[in-house]
Design a protein around this motif. Structure first.
Motif, short mmCIF file in Angstrom:
data_model
loop_
_atom_site.label_atom_id
_atom_site.label_comp_id
_atom_site.label_asym_id
_atom_site.label_seq_id
_atom_site.Cartn_x
_atom_site.Cartn_y
_atom_site.Cartn_z
N ARG A 1 0.83 -1.21 0.00
CA ARG A 1 0.00 0.00 0.00
C ARG A 1 0.86 1.26 0.00
NH1 ARG A 1 -0.94 3.47 3.36
NH2 ARG A 1 -0.34 2.33 5.26
N ILE A 2 1.87 1.27 0.87
CA ILE A 2 2.76 2.44 0.93
C ILE A 2 3.43 2.65 -0.42
CG2 ILE A 2 4.87 3.38 1.93
CD1 ILE A 2 4.23 1.66 4.46
N ASN A 3 3.90 1.57 -1.00
CA ASN A 3 4.58 1.67 -2.29
C ASN A 3 3.66 2.27 -3.35
OD1 ASN A 3 6.99 0.96 -3.97
ND2 ASN A 3 5.43 -0.18 -5.07
N GLN A 4 2.41 1.88 -3.33
CA GLN A 4 1.46 2.42 -4.31
C GLN A 4 1.26 3.93 -4.11
OE1 GLN A 4 -1.87 -0.20 -3.85
NE2 GLN A 4 -0.92 -1.78 -5.12
N GLU A 5 1.21 4.37 -2.86
CA GLU A 5 1.12 5.80 -2.57
C GLU A 5 2.33 6.55 -3.13
OE1 GLU A 5 -2.43 6.60 -0.22
OE2 GLU A 5 -0.97 7.89 -1.22
N LEU A 6 3.50 5.97 -2.87
CA LEU A 6 4.73 6.63 -3.27
C LEU A 6 4.86 6.71 -4.79
CD1 LEU A 6 7.06 4.88 -0.67
CD2 LEU A 6 6.26 7.25 -0.59
N ALA A 7 4.33 5.70 -5.46
CA ALA A 7 4.43 5.67 -6.92
C ALA A 7 3.70 6.84 -7.57
CB ALA A 7 3.88 4.34 -7.45
N GLU A 8 2.77 7.45 -6.83
CA GLU A 8 2.01 8.59 -7.35
C GLU A 8 2.81 9.89 -7.36
OE1 GLU A 8 -1.60 8.38 -8.04
OE2 GLU A 8 -0.94 6.28 -8.05
N LEU A 9 3.86 9.93 -6.54
CA LEU A 9 4.55 11.20 -6.33
C LEU A 9 5.51 11.53 -7.46
CD1 LEU A 9 5.28 10.66 -2.54
CD2 LEU A 9 3.52 12.14 -3.52
N PRO A 10 5.48 12.76 -7.97
CA PRO A 10 6.36 13.14 -9.09
C PRO A 10 7.84 12.97 -8.77
CG PRO A 10 5.19 15.07 -8.22
CD PRO A 10 4.57 13.88 -7.59
N GLU A 11 8.22 13.22 -7.50
CA GLU A 11 9.63 13.10 -7.15
C GLU A 11 10.11 11.65 -7.26
OE1 GLU A 11 7.33 14.51 -5.28
OE2 GLU A 11 7.93 16.55 -4.82
N PHE A 12 9.21 10.72 -6.94
CA PHE A 12 9.54 9.31 -7.07
C PHE A 12 9.51 8.89 -8.54
CE2 PHE A 12 9.85 7.26 -2.87
CZ PHE A 12 9.58 8.34 -2.06
N GLN A 13 8.54 9.39 -9.27
CA GLN A 13 8.44 9.04 -10.68
C GLN A 13 9.67 9.51 -11.46
OE1 GLN A 13 4.69 10.74 -11.81
NE2 GLN A 13 3.50 9.15 -10.76
N ALA A 14 10.13 10.72 -11.16
CA ALA A 14 11.28 11.26 -11.89
C ALA A 14 12.54 10.46 -11.61
CB ALA A 14 11.49 12.72 -11.52
N ALA A 15 12.55 9.73 -10.51
CA ALA A 15 13.75 8.97 -10.13
C ALA A 15 13.76 7.55 -10.70
CB ALA A 15 13.87 8.90 -8.61
N LEU A 16 12.65 7.15 -11.33
CA LEU A 16 12.55 5.80 -11.87
C LEU A 16 13.70 5.48 -12.82
CD1 LEU A 16 8.71 5.65 -12.65
CD2 LEU A 16 9.92 4.07 -11.15
N PRO A 17 14.14 4.23 -12.82
CA PRO A 17 15.25 3.86 -13.71
C PRO A 17 15.00 4.24 -15.17
CG PRO A 17 14.77 2.06 -12.21
CD PRO A 17 13.73 3.10 -11.97
N GLU A 18 13.81 3.92 -15.66
CA GLU A 18 13.56 4.14 -17.09
C GLU A 18 13.57 5.61 -17.49
OE1 GLU A 18 11.49 2.30 -15.03
OE2 GLU A 18 9.39 2.81 -15.45
N ARG A 19 13.55 6.50 -16.51
CA ARG A 19 13.54 7.93 -16.82
C ARG A 19 14.93 8.57 -16.75
NH1 ARG A 19 8.00 10.80 -14.93
NH2 ARG A 19 6.65 9.01 -15.32
N GLN A 20 15.93 7.76 -16.52
CA GLN A 20 17.26 8.34 -16.39
C GLN A 20 17.93 8.47 -17.76
OE1 GLN A 20 17.56 9.65 -13.45
NE2 GLN A 20 15.61 8.58 -13.18
N PRO A 21 18.87 9.41 -17.87
CA PRO A 21 19.53 9.64 -19.16
C PRO A 21 20.21 8.39 -19.73
CG PRO A 21 20.09 11.41 -17.64
CD PRO A 21 19.32 10.40 -16.86
N ASP A 22 20.66 7.50 -18.84
CA ASP A 22 21.38 6.31 -19.34
C ASP A 22 20.48 5.08 -19.45
OD1 ASP A 22 23.05 5.19 -16.26
OD2 ASP A 22 21.25 6.41 -16.52
N ALA A 23 19.17 5.26 -19.33
CA ALA A 23 18.27 4.11 -19.44
C ALA A 23 18.28 3.55 -20.85
CB ALA A 23 16.85 4.53 -19.05
N LYS A 24 18.22 2.21 -20.89
CA LYS A 24 18.15 1.58 -22.21
C LYS A 24 16.74 1.05 -22.43
CE LYS A 24 22.95 0.99 -22.62
NZ LYS A 24 23.18 2.31 -22.01
N ALA A 25 16.33 1.00 -23.67
CA ALA A 25 14.97 0.54 -23.97
C ALA A 25 14.76 -0.90 -23.52
CB ALA A 25 14.70 0.64 -25.46
#
Lengths: 168, 226
Positions: free
Chosen positions: B202-226
């Protein structure tokens, strides 16, 4: 009985009235806040960060790979030789990093001449390193610091063999 | 809530801005990215490809002889280890605190961080998995991390059950949340059934909504690969 006190069933556990804290780093940081006399971290942010890095290196990168539960698992899966080889490998790897980290900041102790968390984490880890046949002469800075610490009554009183539950 | 701030390496100005040496998939790097976002601290992203051994390069070793990722550079100060970095940030940039003032709750947040950082993550990092896979085969390579994650999450569920509010510790975002999210992501990769850990889920689902957490996701980093 222990589980009622601490459902996490982790050791060590500190009890301060109603407050129950596990995990040695969490306990030490709690003590730092609650009892600010005899501080165990430098004021200087850089040196404080170095001290915490030592604690984290030992606590996350070395000790988990030589605790009893883990060693039992290794022996079960890989056999008794690996039970000795794994902790030695991780200790040496971790100590190689620690030696680099402390080389330039160490004074009498790990971080200058002030006793800090780094020393508290180092002492027991060197003790264990010897149990697993790590050659401490490869880590001269750590070895020297550890010898200084071994002179201190506070460190001596904390030795395993001096505890009430020590076995001969 | 603090704004998300991250700039691409090519366009960022120089100067005393923080630099973070990070690998997109590293959960330890991910923790620091979240913290920097929550504190509203702009930083320059410096990718280090761990898979290709870039952390052993001469250049990186010169910067940090420990060869650890993540590494934070703040002017002359170089800090490795995600927990040490986060505690450094807490001291240096006290706005948007990531630990409670209350000593009991603070201790719980730190215990959660330590549980993940010392009791779970070390047993599922890449080097260990490769070693296990090599010595015991591919099935063990999957079973092993699953075992440690479930064991750790069982303890974490108990730890947080009585204190969680919207987030891990009441309604304040703390280190506990920062350490939780990347670990839950890993848990899913290793087929851990998160329904066994309802509080954490439940906590994780709450956190997933936050823009600060979303921006930190692996797939959003400059070195992320498809």
């Amino acid at each position: 009985e222990y589980t009622k006190l601490n459902p996490l069933r982790l050791v060590p556990t500190l009890v301060d009235g109603d407050i129950v804290v596990s995990d040695s780093l969490a306990i030490l940081l709690y003590l730092e806040d609650k009892f600010p006399e005899h501080p165990l971290l430098p004021d200087d942010l850089h040196l404080k960060a170095v001290s915490l890095q030592v604690a984290a290196l030992v606590g996350s990168n070395i000790q988990p790979f030589q605790n009893l539960g883990f060693l039992n698992l290794i022996e079960e899966k890989f056999g008794p030789e690996e039970r000795l080889a794994w902790p030695k490998h991780f200790i040496e790897k971790g100590f190689t990093a620690l030696e680099k980290l402390l080389k330039d900041v160490a004074g009498k102790y790990s971080v200058g001449d002030q006793l800090t968390l780094a020393d508290i984490f180092l002492g027991p880890q060197v003790y264990n390193a010897r149990r697993f046949n790590v050659d401490m002469s490869k880590f001269p800075t750590l070895n020297r610091i550890n010898q200084e610490l071994a002179e201190l009554p506070e460190f001596q009183a904390a030795l395993p063999e001096r505890q009430p539950d020590a076995k001969a | 809530m603090a704004s998300v701030a991250q700039e691409n390496p090519g366009t960022s100005p120089t100067s005393a801005k923080l630099k973070l040496y990070s690998y997109w998939r590293s959960s330890c790097s991910w923790r620091v990215r979240i913290a920097l976002n929550l504190k509203g601290l702009p930083y320059e992203y410096k990718a280090v490809n761990i898979l290709q051994g870039e952390h052993h390069s001469e250049e990186f070793t010169k910067l940090n002889p420990l060869q650890f990722v993540p590494t934070l550079v703040d002017g002359d100060i170089i800090v490795s280890d995600s927990l040490a970095i986060l505690l450094y940030l807490e001291d240096k940039f006290p706005e948007h605190p990531l630990l409670p003032d209350d000593l009991h709750l603070k201790a719980i947040s730190l215990q959660a961080a330590a549980l993940v950082g010392s009791n779970i993550q070390p047993f599922q990092n890449l080097a260990i998995l490769n070693l296990i896979g090599e010595k015991l085969g591919p099935e063990e390579r999957l079973a092993w991390p699953k075992h440690f994650i479930e064991k750790g999450f069982t303890a974490l569920e108990k730890l947080l059950k009585g204190v969680a509010g919207k987030y891990s510790v009441g309604d304040q975002l703390t280190l506990a949340d920062i350490f939780l999210v990347p670990q839950v992501f890993s848990a899913r990769r290793f087929n851990v059934d998160m329904s066994k850990f309802p509080t954490l889920n439940r906590i994780n689902q709450e956190l997933a909504e936050l823009p600060e957490f979303q921006a930190a996701l692996p797939e959003r980093q400059p070195d992320a690969k498809a």
